[in-house]
Design a protein around this motif. Structure first.
Motif, PDB file in Angstrom:
ATOM      1  N   THR A  54      10.371  17.344   2.871  1.00 13.68           N
ATOM      2  CA  THR A  54      11.037  18.012   3.980  1.00 13.68           C
ATOM      3  C   THR A  54      11.994  17.110   4.740  1.00 13.68           C
ATOM      4  O   THR A  54      13.019  17.553   5.221  1.00 13.68           O
ATOM      5  N   THR A  55      11.645  15.836   4.837  1.00 14.32           N
ATOM      6  CA  THR A  55      12.422  14.915   5.655  1.00 14.32           C
ATOM      7  C   THR A  55      12.328  13.503   5.082  1.00 14.32           C
ATOM      8  O   THR A  55      11.436  13.212   4.281  1.00 14.32           O
ATOM      9  N   VAL A  56      13.219  12.637   5.507  1.00  7.21           N
ATOM     10  CA  VAL A  56      13.195  11.246   5.068  1.00  7.21           C
ATOM     11  C   VAL A  56      12.515  10.331   6.090  1.00  7.21           C
ATOM     12  O   VAL A  56      12.384   9.129   5.847  1.00  7.21           O
ATOM     13  N   ILE A  57      12.072  10.877   7.215  1.00  5.66           N
ATOM     14  CA  ILE A  57      11.486  10.021   8.252  1.00  5.66           C
ATOM     15  C   ILE A  57      10.136   9.446   7.855  1.00  5.66           C
ATOM     16  O   ILE A  57       9.755   8.388   8.333  1.00  5.66           O
ATOM     17  N   ALA A  58       9.401  10.137   6.986  1.00  3.20           N
ATOM     18  CA  ALA A  58       8.084   9.672   6.540  1.00  3.20           C
ATOM     19  C   ALA A  58       7.620  10.537   5.386  1.00  3.20           C
ATOM     20  O   ALA A  58       8.231  11.570   5.079  1.00  3.20           O
ATOM     21  N   ASP A  59       6.540  10.116   4.754  1.00  3.67           N
ATOM     22  CA  ASP A  59       5.924  10.928   3.702  1.00  3.67           C
ATOM     23  C   ASP A  59       4.794  11.798   4.241  1.00  3.67           C
ATOM     24  O   ASP A  59       4.553  12.893   3.748  1.00  3.67           O
ATOM     25  N   TYR A  60       4.078  11.269   5.249  1.00  2.00           N
ATOM     26  CA  TYR A  60       2.931  12.004   5.798  1.00  2.00           C
ATOM     27  C   TYR A  60       2.875  11.895   7.305  1.00  2.00           C
ATOM     28  O   TYR A  60       3.226  10.858   7.887  1.00  2.00           O
ATOM     29  N   PHE A  61       2.396  12.960   7.923  1.00  2.00           N
ATOM     30  CA  PHE A  61       1.901  12.952   9.283  1.00  2.00           C
ATOM     31  C   PHE A  61       0.391  13.061   9.166  1.00  2.00           C
ATOM     32  O   PHE A  61      -0.115  13.893   8.403  1.00  2.00           O
ATOM     33  N   VAL A  62      -0.324  12.246   9.912  1.00  2.00           N
ATOM     34  CA  VAL A  62      -1.768  12.389  10.021  1.00  2.00           C
ATOM     35  C   VAL A  62      -2.033  12.635  11.499  1.00  2.00           C
ATOM     36  O   VAL A  62      -1.651  11.832  12.358  1.00  2.00           O
ATOM     37  N   ILE A  63      -2.649  13.769  11.797  1.00  2.00           N
ATOM     38  CA  ILE A  63      -2.772  14.251  13.165  1.00  2.00           C
ATOM     39  C   ILE A  63      -4.237  14.481  13.496  1.00  2.00           C
ATOM     40  O   ILE A  63      -4.998  14.985  12.666  1.00  2.00           O
ATOM     41  N   CYS A  64      -4.613  14.128  14.731  1.00  2.00           N
ATOM     42  CA  CYS A  64      -5.968  14.428  15.192  1.00  2.00           C
ATOM     43  C   CYS A  64      -5.954  14.588  16.702  1.00  2.00           C
ATOM     44  O   CYS A  64      -4.943  14.328  17.357  1.00  2.00           O
ATOM     45  N   SER A  65      -7.098  15.007  17.224  1.00  2.00           N
ATOM     46  CA  SER A  65      -7.267  15.169  18.666  1.00  2.00           C
ATOM     47  C   SER A  65      -8.455  14.364  19.152  1.00  2.00           C
ATOM     48  O   SER A  65      -9.422  14.155  18.407  1.00  2.00           O
ATOM     49  N   GLY A  66      -8.375  13.962  20.415  1.00  2.00           N
ATOM     50  CA  GLY A  66      -9.481  13.319  21.104  1.00  2.00           C
ATOM     51  C   GLY A  66      -9.828  14.126  22.334  1.00  2.00           C
ATOM     52  O   GLY A  66      -9.015  14.909  22.832  1.00  2.00           O
ATOM     53  N   THR A  67     -11.038  13.937  22.834  1.00  2.00           N
ATOM     54  CA  THR A  67     -11.542  14.758  23.940  1.00  2.00           C
ATOM     55  C   THR A  67     -11.256  14.186  25.320  1.00  2.00           C
ATOM     56  O   THR A  67     -11.445  14.873  26.319  1.00  2.00           O
ATOM     57  N   ASP A  96       3.794   4.568  14.308  1.00  2.00           N
ATOM     58  CA  ASP A  96       4.727   4.636  13.184  1.00  2.00           C
ATOM     59  C   ASP A  96       4.426   3.514  12.197  1.00  2.00           C
ATOM     60  O   ASP A  96       4.622   2.339  12.497  1.00  2.00           O
ATOM     61  N   TYR A  97       3.936   3.911  11.025  1.00  2.00           N
ATOM     62  CA  TYR A  97       3.672   2.958   9.945  1.00  2.00           C
ATOM     63  C   TYR A  97       4.683   3.138   8.815  1.00  2.00           C
ATOM     64  O   TYR A  97       4.379   2.926   7.654  1.00  2.00           O
ATOM     65  N   GLY A  98       5.897   3.505   9.174  1.00  2.00           N
ATOM     66  CA  GLY A  98       6.977   3.655   8.199  1.00  2.00           C
ATOM     67  C   GLY A  98       6.869   4.960   7.444  1.00  2.00           C
ATOM     68  O   GLY A  98       7.396   5.975   7.891  1.00  2.00           O
ATOM     69  N   ASP A  99       6.169   4.961   6.346  1.00  2.00           N
ATOM     70  CA  ASP A  99       6.043   6.170   5.531  1.00  2.00           C
ATOM     71  C   ASP A  99       4.904   7.073   5.970  1.00  2.00           C
ATOM     72  O   ASP A  99       4.745   8.173   5.452  1.00  2.00           O
ATOM     73  N   VAL A 100       4.122   6.626   6.952  1.00  6.05           N
ATOM     74  CA  VAL A 100       3.048   7.443   7.524  1.00  6.05           C
ATOM     75  C   VAL A 100       3.155   7.358   9.037  1.00  6.05           C
ATOM     76  O   VAL A 100       3.238   6.265   9.602  1.00  6.05           O
ATOM     77  N   MET A 111       0.852  -1.172   0.000  1.00  6.53           N
ATOM     78  CA  MET A 111       0.000   0.000   0.000  1.00  6.53           C
ATOM     79  C   MET A 111       0.896   1.232   0.000  1.00  6.53           C
ATOM     80  O   MET A 111       1.847   1.304   0.768  1.00  6.53           O
ATOM     81  N   ASP A 112       0.594   2.198  -0.856  1.00  5.48           N
ATOM     82  CA  ASP A 112       1.428   3.394  -0.918  1.00  5.48           C
ATOM     83  C   ASP A 112       1.099   4.357   0.234  1.00  5.48           C
ATOM     84  O   ASP A 112       0.078   4.232   0.902  1.00  5.48           O
ATOM     85  N   SER A 113       2.001   5.295   0.458  1.00  6.06           N
ATOM     86  CA  SER A 113       1.878   6.191   1.611  1.00  6.06           C
ATOM     87  C   SER A 113       0.642   7.088   1.534  1.00  6.06           C
ATOM     88  O   SER A 113       0.001   7.346   2.558  1.00  6.06           O
ATOM     89  N   LYS A 114       0.299   7.544   0.350  1.00  8.46           N
ATOM     90  CA  LYS A 114      -0.878   8.416   0.216  1.00  8.46           C
ATOM     91  C   LYS A 114      -2.144   7.653   0.596  1.00  8.46           C
ATOM     92  O   LYS A 114      -3.004   8.184   1.318  1.00  8.46           O
ATOM     93  N   THR A 115      -2.263   6.414   0.157  1.00  8.43           N
ATOM     94  CA  THR A 115      -3.426   5.597   0.511  1.00  8.43           C
ATOM     95  C   THR A 115      -3.474   5.355   2.010  1.00  8.43           C
ATOM     96  O   THR A 115      -4.536   5.459   2.632  1.00  8.43           O
ATOM     97  N   LYS A 116      -2.328   5.033   2.605  1.00 11.06           N
ATOM     98  CA  LYS A 116      -2.264   4.837   4.062  1.00 11.06           C
ATOM     99  C   LYS A 116      -2.738   6.076   4.810  1.00 11.06           C
ATOM    100  O   LYS A 116      -3.508   5.984   5.762  1.00 11.06           O
ATOM    101  N   ALA A 117      -2.241   7.233   4.391  1.00 11.85           N
ATOM    102  CA  ALA A 117      -2.605   8.486   5.058  1.00 11.85           C
ATOM    103  C   ALA A 117      -4.106   8.754   4.920  1.00 11.85           C
ATOM    104  O   ALA A 117      -4.763   9.155   5.890  1.00 11.85           O
ATOM    105  N   GLU A 118      -4.655   8.518   3.736  1.00 14.10           N
ATOM    106  CA  GLU A 118      -6.085   8.739   3.514  1.00 14.10           C
ATOM    107  C   GLU A 118      -6.935   7.775   4.350  1.00 14.10           C
ATOM    108  O   GLU A 118      -7.985   8.162   4.874  1.00 14.10           O
ATOM    109  N   LEU A 119      -6.496   6.534   4.452  1.00 12.66           N
ATOM    110  CA  LEU A 119      -7.231   5.574   5.277  1.00 12.66           C
ATOM    111  C   LEU A 119      -7.195   5.971   6.751  1.00 12.66           C
ATOM    112  O   LEU A 119      -8.219   5.922   7.434  1.00 12.66           O
ATOM    113  N   ALA A 120      -6.026   6.353   7.250  1.00 14.59           N
ATOM    114  CA  ALA A 120      -5.926   6.787   8.647  1.00 14.59           C
ATOM    115  C   ALA A 120      -6.856   7.960   8.899  1.00 14.59           C
ATOM    116  O   ALA A 120      -7.563   8.004   9.919  1.00 14.59           O
TER     117      ALA A 120
END
Length: 107
Positions: free
Chosen positions: A30-43, A81-85, A1-10
């Motif tokens: 910007t960096t080699v650590i990943a392709d995407y950060f997906v960020i959210c908050s919980g209450t 950490d899912y590697g590229d995401v 699964m590519d990184s964009k698909t992973k990020a969209e699924l998350a």
């Protein structure tokens, strides 16, 4: 699964669990650590853990296991950490304090 698909699924699974302020940041240039950060908050800590549990469960259904999960016990900032995401699930107040979006969008 590519990184964009992973990020969209998350992102979708965060929405399904009623996460707040969901954001996907492309850090591939910007960096080699990943392709995407997906960020959210919980209450609450229960909400934060529930979001993280859902993401881990759904990725496992897709054959994707996390390389590492940090912060689950305290549920203030769970990093998956899912590697590229890299998925960040924050408790609202902690997200404001660390403000990853400001940091990574200005680099």
């Amino acid at each position: 699964m590519d990184s964009k698909t992973k990020a969209e699924l998350a992102l979708k699974w965060m929405e399904d669990k009623k996460a707040l302020d969901i954001e996907k940041i492309d850090i591939s240039g910007t960096t080699v650590i990943a392709d995407y950060f997906v960020i959210c908050s919980g209450t609450s800590s229960t909400h934060v853990k529930g979001i993280a549990d859902e993401i881990e469960f759904k990725f496992k259904e897709q054959g994707e296991a996390p390389l590492r999960i940090e912060g689950y016990d305290t549920a203030k900032w769970i990093l998956m950490d899912y590697g590229d995401v890299i998925v960040h699930v924050f408790y609202e107040e902690d997200r404001e304090y660390y403000n990853l979006e400001r940091l990574w969008k200005t680099i």
